[in-house]
Design a protein around this motif. Sequence first.
Motif, short mmCIF file in Angstrom:
data_model
loop_
_atom_site.label_atom_id
_atom_site.label_comp_id
_atom_site.label_asym_id
_atom_site.label_seq_id
_atom_site.Cartn_x
_atom_site.Cartn_y
_atom_site.Cartn_z
N ALA A 247 -43.50 112.04 68.05
CA ALA A 247 -42.19 112.64 67.81
C ALA A 247 -41.58 113.13 69.12
N TRP A 248 -40.27 113.26 69.09
CA TRP A 248 -39.56 113.90 70.20
C TRP A 248 -39.68 115.40 69.99
N VAL A 249 -40.08 116.12 71.02
CA VAL A 249 -40.27 117.57 70.91
C VAL A 249 -39.58 118.30 72.06
N VAL A 250 -39.21 119.53 71.76
CA VAL A 250 -38.70 120.44 72.78
C VAL A 250 -39.77 121.51 72.96
N ARG B 189 -31.47 117.26 72.68
CA ARG B 189 -32.22 116.10 73.16
C ARG B 189 -32.31 116.08 74.69
N LEU B 190 -31.45 116.83 75.37
CA LEU B 190 -31.52 116.90 76.83
C LEU B 190 -32.82 117.56 77.30
N LEU B 191 -33.42 118.38 76.45
CA LEU B 191 -34.66 119.08 76.81
C LEU B 191 -35.90 118.45 76.18
N ARG C 100 -39.68 122.90 69.04
CA ARG C 100 -39.29 122.24 67.80
C ARG C 100 -39.50 120.74 67.92
N LYS C 101 -39.68 120.10 66.79
CA LYS C 101 -39.69 118.64 66.72
C LYS C 101 -38.29 118.20 66.34
N LEU C 102 -37.82 117.14 66.93
CA LEU C 102 -36.48 116.63 66.62
C LEU C 102 -36.55 115.55 65.57
N LYS C 103 -35.55 115.50 64.73
CA LYS C 103 -35.46 114.43 63.75
C LYS C 103 -35.05 113.15 64.45
N PRO C 104 -35.57 112.01 63.96
CA PRO C 104 -35.21 110.73 64.62
C PRO C 104 -33.73 110.43 64.54
#
Length: 68
Positions: A34-37, A23-25, A64-68
């Motif tokens: 979505a939260w993505v890297v 999640r830092l990236l 990648r997409k991060l899971k919530p």
Amino acid sequence: MPQRQGRARPGETKAVTLTADQRLLAHFDVAANAWVVVSGTYSVAVADNASDPGVTGQTTVKARKLKP
């Protein structure tokens, strides 16, 4: 919990492994909702404080997409 394996002597080189939360990236992509890297090469710096040049390295990550 961090593991410490000792200090390097002046002029000595040691390999280290640094584990960080992905999640830092990440950033929030509004279009994807979505939260993505983002894939790429990232620079990493480790130091005692902000004015210390410390040591640097690089790591490469895949998108990648991060899971919530």
